[in-house]
Design an enzyme around this catalytic site. Structure first.
Site, PDB file in Angstrom:
ATOM      1  N   HIS A  14       0.857  -1.190   0.000  1.00  0.00           N
ATOM      2  CA  HIS A  14       0.000   0.000   0.000  1.00  0.00           C
ATOM      3  C   HIS A  14       0.895   1.244   0.000  1.00  0.00           C
ATOM      4  O   HIS A  14       1.933   1.265   0.673  1.00  0.00           O
ATOM      5  CB  HIS A  14      -0.901  -0.021   1.234  1.00  0.00           C
ATOM      6  CG  HIS A  14      -1.898   1.084   1.285  1.00  0.00           C
ATOM      7  ND1 HIS A  14      -1.568   2.358   1.689  1.00  0.00           N
ATOM      8  CD2 HIS A  14      -3.218   1.118   0.975  1.00  0.00           C
ATOM      9  CE1 HIS A  14      -2.642   3.128   1.643  1.00  0.00           C
ATOM     10  NE2 HIS A  14      -3.649   2.399   1.207  1.00  0.00           N
ATOM     11  N   ASP A  16       0.928   4.188   1.462  1.00  0.00           N
ATOM     12  CA  ASP A  16       1.304   4.733   2.764  1.00  0.00           C
ATOM     13  C   ASP A  16       2.267   3.812   3.501  1.00  0.00           C
ATOM     14  O   ASP A  16       3.172   4.267   4.205  1.00  0.00           O
ATOM     15  CB  ASP A  16       0.061   4.968   3.628  1.00  0.00           C
ATOM     16  CG  ASP A  16      -0.855   6.037   3.060  1.00  0.00           C
ATOM     17  OD1 ASP A  16      -0.343   6.965   2.400  1.00  0.00           O
ATOM     18  OD2 ASP A  16      -2.079   5.946   3.261  1.00  0.00           O
ATOM     19  N   LYS A  17       2.076   2.512   3.337  1.00  0.00           N
ATOM     20  CA  LYS A  17       2.966   1.564   4.008  1.00  0.00           C
ATOM     21  C   LYS A  17       4.341   1.511   3.345  1.00  0.00           C
ATOM     22  O   LYS A  17       5.346   1.264   4.012  1.00  0.00           O
ATOM     23  CB  LYS A  17       2.323   0.176   4.037  1.00  0.00           C
ATOM     24  CG  LYS A  17       1.419  -0.036   5.224  1.00  0.00           C
ATOM     25  CD  LYS A  17       2.231  -0.069   6.496  1.00  0.00           C
ATOM     26  CE  LYS A  17       1.478   0.635   7.619  1.00  0.00           C
ATOM     27  NZ  LYS A  17       2.361   1.089   8.682  1.00  0.00           N
ATOM     28  N   GLU A  42      10.448  11.725   6.878  1.00  0.00           N
ATOM     29  CA  GLU A  42       9.157  11.561   6.223  1.00  0.00           C
ATOM     30  C   GLU A  42       9.370  11.169   4.762  1.00  0.00           C
ATOM     31  O   GLU A  42      10.320  11.625   4.120  1.00  0.00           O
ATOM     32  CB  GLU A  42       8.343  12.865   6.280  1.00  0.00           C
ATOM     33  CG  GLU A  42       8.269  13.494   7.661  1.00  0.00           C
ATOM     34  CD  GLU A  42       7.476  12.669   8.655  1.00  0.00           C
ATOM     35  OE1 GLU A  42       6.726  11.768   8.224  1.00  0.00           O
ATOM     36  OE2 GLU A  42       7.608  12.928   9.866  1.00  0.00           O
ATOM     37  N   GLU A  55      14.620  15.704   9.381  1.00  0.00           N
ATOM     38  CA  GLU A  55      15.796  16.165  10.099  1.00  0.00           C
ATOM     39  C   GLU A  55      16.583  14.978  10.642  1.00  0.00           C
ATOM     40  O   GLU A  55      16.000  14.017  11.140  1.00  0.00           O
ATOM     41  CB  GLU A  55      15.384  17.051  11.289  1.00  0.00           C
ATOM     42  CG  GLU A  55      14.522  18.247  10.920  1.00  0.00           C
ATOM     43  CD  GLU A  55      13.061  17.892  10.729  1.00  0.00           C
ATOM     44  OE1 GLU A  55      12.464  18.367   9.735  1.00  0.00           O
ATOM     45  OE2 GLU A  55      12.525  17.120  11.547  1.00  0.00           O
ATOM     46  N   LYS A 166      -5.792  -4.163   0.520  1.00  0.00           N
ATOM     47  CA  LYS A 166      -6.419  -3.747   1.774  1.00  0.00           C
ATOM     48  C   LYS A 166      -7.379  -4.844   2.227  1.00  0.00           C
ATOM     49  O   LYS A 166      -7.903  -5.596   1.399  1.00  0.00           O
ATOM     50  CB  LYS A 166      -7.200  -2.433   1.594  1.00  0.00           C
ATOM     51  CG  LYS A 166      -6.362  -1.255   1.167  1.00  0.00           C
ATOM     52  CD  LYS A 166      -7.200   0.013   1.014  1.00  0.00           C
ATOM     53  CE  LYS A 166      -7.547   0.617   2.356  1.00  0.00           C
ATOM     54  NZ  LYS A 166      -8.192   1.944   2.225  1.00  0.00           N
ATOM     55  N   PHE A 242      -8.677  -3.876 -10.315  1.00  0.00           N
ATOM     56  CA  PHE A 242      -7.733  -3.119  -9.502  1.00  0.00           C
ATOM     57  C   PHE A 242      -6.336  -3.369 -10.072  1.00  0.00           C
ATOM     58  O   PHE A 242      -5.479  -3.954  -9.426  1.00  0.00           O
ATOM     59  CB  PHE A 242      -7.854  -3.560  -8.045  1.00  0.00           C
ATOM     60  CG  PHE A 242      -7.026  -2.800  -7.044  1.00  0.00           C
ATOM     61  CD1 PHE A 242      -6.292  -1.678  -7.380  1.00  0.00           C
ATOM     62  CD2 PHE A 242      -6.988  -3.236  -5.718  1.00  0.00           C
ATOM     63  CE1 PHE A 242      -5.540  -0.999  -6.437  1.00  0.00           C
ATOM     64  CE2 PHE A 242      -6.241  -2.570  -4.765  1.00  0.00           C
ATOM     65  CZ  PHE A 242      -5.512  -1.456  -5.119  1.00  0.00           C
ATOM     66  N   ASP A 250      -2.258   5.961  -6.136  1.00  0.00           N
ATOM     67  CA  ASP A 250      -2.546   6.880  -5.035  1.00  0.00           C
ATOM     68  C   ASP A 250      -1.224   7.241  -4.367  1.00  0.00           C
ATOM     69  O   ASP A 250      -0.398   6.365  -4.114  1.00  0.00           O
ATOM     70  CB  ASP A 250      -3.484   6.204  -4.024  1.00  0.00           C
ATOM     71  CG  ASP A 250      -3.992   7.157  -2.954  1.00  0.00           C
ATOM     72  OD1 ASP A 250      -3.824   8.378  -3.119  1.00  0.00           O
ATOM     73  OD2 ASP A 250      -4.544   6.668  -1.961  1.00  0.00           O
ATOM     74  N   ALA A 251      -1.015   8.498  -4.073  1.00  0.00           N
ATOM     75  CA  ALA A 251       0.199   8.914  -3.374  1.00  0.00           C
ATOM     76  C   ALA A 251       0.214   8.333  -1.969  1.00  0.00           C
ATOM     77  O   ALA A 251      -0.833   8.106  -1.354  1.00  0.00           O
ATOM     78  CB  ALA A 251       0.290  10.433  -3.309  1.00  0.00           C
ATOM     79  N   ARG A 256       0.295   7.802   7.785  1.00  0.00           N
ATOM     80  CA  ARG A 256      -1.134   7.942   7.503  1.00  0.00           C
ATOM     81  C   ARG A 256      -1.936   6.691   7.852  1.00  0.00           C
ATOM     82  O   ARG A 256      -3.127   6.633   7.576  1.00  0.00           O
ATOM     83  CB  ARG A 256      -1.370   8.302   6.027  1.00  0.00           C
ATOM     84  CG  ARG A 256      -1.059   9.739   5.709  1.00  0.00           C
ATOM     85  CD  ARG A 256      -1.837  10.248   4.516  1.00  0.00           C
ATOM     86  NE  ARG A 256      -1.602   9.475   3.313  1.00  0.00           N
ATOM     87  CZ  ARG A 256      -1.923   9.916   2.083  1.00  0.00           C
ATOM     88  NH1 ARG A 256      -2.476  11.098   1.924  1.00  0.00           N
ATOM     89  NH2 ARG A 256      -1.689   9.165   1.036  1.00  0.00           N
ATOM     90  N   LYS A 257      -1.301   5.698   8.439  1.00  0.00           N
ATOM     91  CA  LYS A 257      -2.018   4.476   8.805  1.00  0.00           C
ATOM     92  C   LYS A 257      -1.798   4.169  10.282  1.00  0.00           C
ATOM     93  O   LYS A 257      -1.493   3.041  10.673  1.00  0.00           O
ATOM     94  CB  LYS A 257      -1.563   3.315   7.914  1.00  0.00           C
ATOM     95  CG  LYS A 257      -2.064   3.429   6.484  1.00  0.00           C
ATOM     96  CD  LYS A 257      -3.570   3.292   6.412  1.00  0.00           C
ATOM     97  CE  LYS A 257      -4.132   3.529   5.014  1.00  0.00           C
ATOM     98  NZ  LYS A 257      -4.171   4.965   4.669  1.00  0.00           N
ATOM     99  N   LYS A 277      10.550   8.007  13.044  1.00  0.00           N
ATOM    100  CA  LYS A 277      10.979   8.723  14.242  1.00  0.00           C
ATOM    101  C   LYS A 277      11.889   7.849  15.097  1.00  0.00           C
ATOM    102  O   LYS A 277      11.560   6.697  15.379  1.00  0.00           O
ATOM    103  CB  LYS A 277       9.766   9.142  15.069  1.00  0.00           C
ATOM    104  CG  LYS A 277       8.822  10.087  14.344  1.00  0.00           C
ATOM    105  CD  LYS A 277       7.584  10.373  15.166  1.00  0.00           C
ATOM    106  CE  LYS A 277       6.637  11.303  14.390  1.00  0.00           C
ATOM    107  NZ  LYS A 277       5.377  11.541  15.140  1.00  0.00           N
ATOM    108  N   LYS A 281      11.595  10.461  20.235  1.00  0.00           N
ATOM    109  CA  LYS A 281      10.262  10.998  19.987  1.00  0.00           C
ATOM    110  C   LYS A 281       9.257  10.133  20.738  1.00  0.00           C
ATOM    111  O   LYS A 281       9.047   8.970  20.408  1.00  0.00           O
ATOM    112  CB  LYS A 281       9.931  10.994  18.493  1.00  0.00           C
ATOM    113  CG  LYS A 281      10.579  12.128  17.698  1.00  0.00           C
ATOM    114  CD  LYS A 281      12.059  11.958  17.509  1.00  0.00           C
ATOM    115  CE  LYS A 281      12.639  12.979  16.553  1.00  0.00           C
ATOM    116  NZ  LYS A 281      14.108  12.887  16.496  1.00  0.00           N
ATOM    117  N   ASP A 283       6.174  10.061  20.735  1.00  0.00           N
ATOM    118  CA  ASP A 283       5.089   9.503  19.931  1.00  0.00           C
ATOM    119  C   ASP A 283       5.310   8.013  19.733  1.00  0.00           C
ATOM    120  O   ASP A 283       4.357   7.228  19.753  1.00  0.00           O
ATOM    121  CB  ASP A 283       5.033  10.180  18.551  1.00  0.00           C
ATOM    122  CG  ASP A 283       4.321  11.517  18.585  1.00  0.00           C
ATOM    123  OD1 ASP A 283       3.564  11.760  19.537  1.00  0.00           O
ATOM    124  OD2 ASP A 283       4.528  12.313  17.662  1.00  0.00           O
TER     125      ASP A 283
END
Length: 418
Positions: A14, A16-17, A42, A55, A166, A242, A250-251, A256-257, A277, A281, A283
């Site tokens: 995918h 995003d992955k 990123e 960074e 998916k 598909f 799709d970008a 995003r997941k 990260k 971090k 997060d």
């Protein structure tokens, strides 16, 4: 009255992955050669293009373009007809040095004094409805795509599969939160163009129901296999063909997941992504720490399910708060607030101590970047080999998914007197 709950997952192919896996592969390479690296990377992927931004502060030099191409190749984007492949895609790096203003609040000479890399709140969750203490709908969604990827790589039983996919699973629960049956399964998989839309749709539906699903069931315990015995509504590639997928369809962007990465919508999420990260971090490290707490607490029998929230202020050592919700499932004669106080006595949630105790300054993140960061199998003594920019190799021994280790159950039982 019974209720329905749904979770989804996405494959390693995918968009995003792909971005998550590139970002985490870059982190792993920096940590392999400089464990003190500070990285916030990123990734953007689109048709024939990868953009890296963020960074980095490190003594290591990493050929980030090479790392990105190797990651893309490993995922399976190796054909020009995908309009995104490891050898021909363009890669633009806009990585630069980390802000000194941020770094001064984090690096203070000792782990005990290390401040949080950012403010925010992180959540960990665990439930005893599965052996890995994960919500069942998400666990099944991940399993479907892991088996689909295995079939794609084998290339025999279902030879037309492409990397993007998916899944989604809906489960009916009883009033007392016990899974009763699976009501709906959705799978959308990218595929080769091998016939008319009707022919492809019929073949893919037949193969996924008759080849994929038995493999998924075979990985489950008998009591979970029974959930497949009812009338399940299957939606297989419900929009039709598909063929165009991946970054060409799709970008994709890092982070995003985050619901797929965690608990599939169960519990809660603080909003911060993990991939890209380094562990300073919070997060990332805070979410791993709270998962470690929640899983060990449920395994110790404190509650049937538990949500743990921790919060931090940037540059500050101690958490600003800890919250616990057992959803009324507590097995001890204590309020959730009292349980939270007891957790603070058992677990040290200072950022540097989390890094130390969970061994987070090691190159361990690529394995977590697809099919969920939580609920994976703790593995000790795994060897990983990295290649420096000059071609020399370095092999390191690491422990994977340390936050899944049930190593504090006895401490918890002793503290709670059970």
């Amino acid at each position: 009255m019974s209720y329905l709950f749904t979770s989804e997952s996405v494959s390693e192919g995918h968009p995003d992955k792909i971005a998550d896996q590139i970002s985490d592969a870059i982190i792993d390479h920096f940590l392999a050669f400089d464990p003190n690296s500070k990285v916030a990377c990123e990734t953007l992927v689109t048709t024939g293009q990868v953009v890296l931004a963020g960074e980095i502060k490190s003594k290591a030099y990493v050929d980030v373009q090479k790392v990105a191409r190797e990651t893309i190749r490993k995922i399976g984007y190796t054909k020009s007809e995908y309009m995104f492949d490891a050898d021909s895609c363009g890669i633009l790096s806009a990585l630069h040095e980390q802000s000194a203003d941020i770094n001064q609040g984090v690096d203070r000479g000792s782990l005990e004094e290390q401040g949080a890399g950012d403010q925010g709140m992180m959540f960990g969750y665990a439930t005893n409805e599965t052996d890995n203490y994960m919500p069942l709908a998400l666990a099944l969604s991940h399993t479907i795509l892991q088996e689909l990827a295995a079939l794609r790589r084998e290339g025999q039983a279902i030879p037309y599969l492409r990397p993007d996919a998916k899944s989604q699973v809906t489960i009916e629960y009883s009033d007392d939160h016990v899974p009763q049956n699976i009501t709906t399964i959705v799978v959308s998989t990218q595929h080769d163009d091998f016939g008319t839309e009707a022919e492809m749709g019929a073949k893919i539906r037949e193969d996924l129901i008759n080849i994929l699903m038995p493999r998924v069931k075979a990985r489950l315990k008998p009591e979970l296999q029974k959930l497949f015995e009812g009338e399940i509504e299957y939606h297989i590639n419900p929009t039709g063909k598909f063929v165009i997928g991946g970054p060409h369809g799709d970008a994709g962007l890092t982070g995003r997941k985050i619901i797929v990465d965690t608990y599939g919508g169960k519990g809660a999420h603080g909003g911060g992504a993990f991939s890209g990260k380094d562990p300073s971090k919070v997060d990332r490290s805070g979410a791993y720490a709270t998962r470690h707490i929640a899983k060990n607490m449920v395994a110790a029998g404190i509650a049937d399910q538990m949500l743990v929230q921790v919060s931090y202020a940037i540059g500050v050592v101690k958490p600003t708060g800890l919250f616990v919700d057992t959803y009324g499932s507590s097995k001890v004669n204590m309020s959730d607030g009292e349980i939270a106080t007891k957790i603070m006595e058992i677990f040290d949630l200072r950022p540097g101590i989390i890094e130390r105790d969970l061994k987070l300054r090691n190159p361990i993140y690529s394995e977590a970047a697809a099919y969920g960061h939580m609920g994976r199998e703790y593995q000790a003594g795994v060897q990983r080999t990295f290649v420096e920019a000059d071609g020399s190799e370095k092999t390191v021994t690491v422990d994977l998914f340390t936050w899944e280790n049930l190593n504090r159950v006895d401490d918890i039982k002793k503290a709670f007197g059970i």
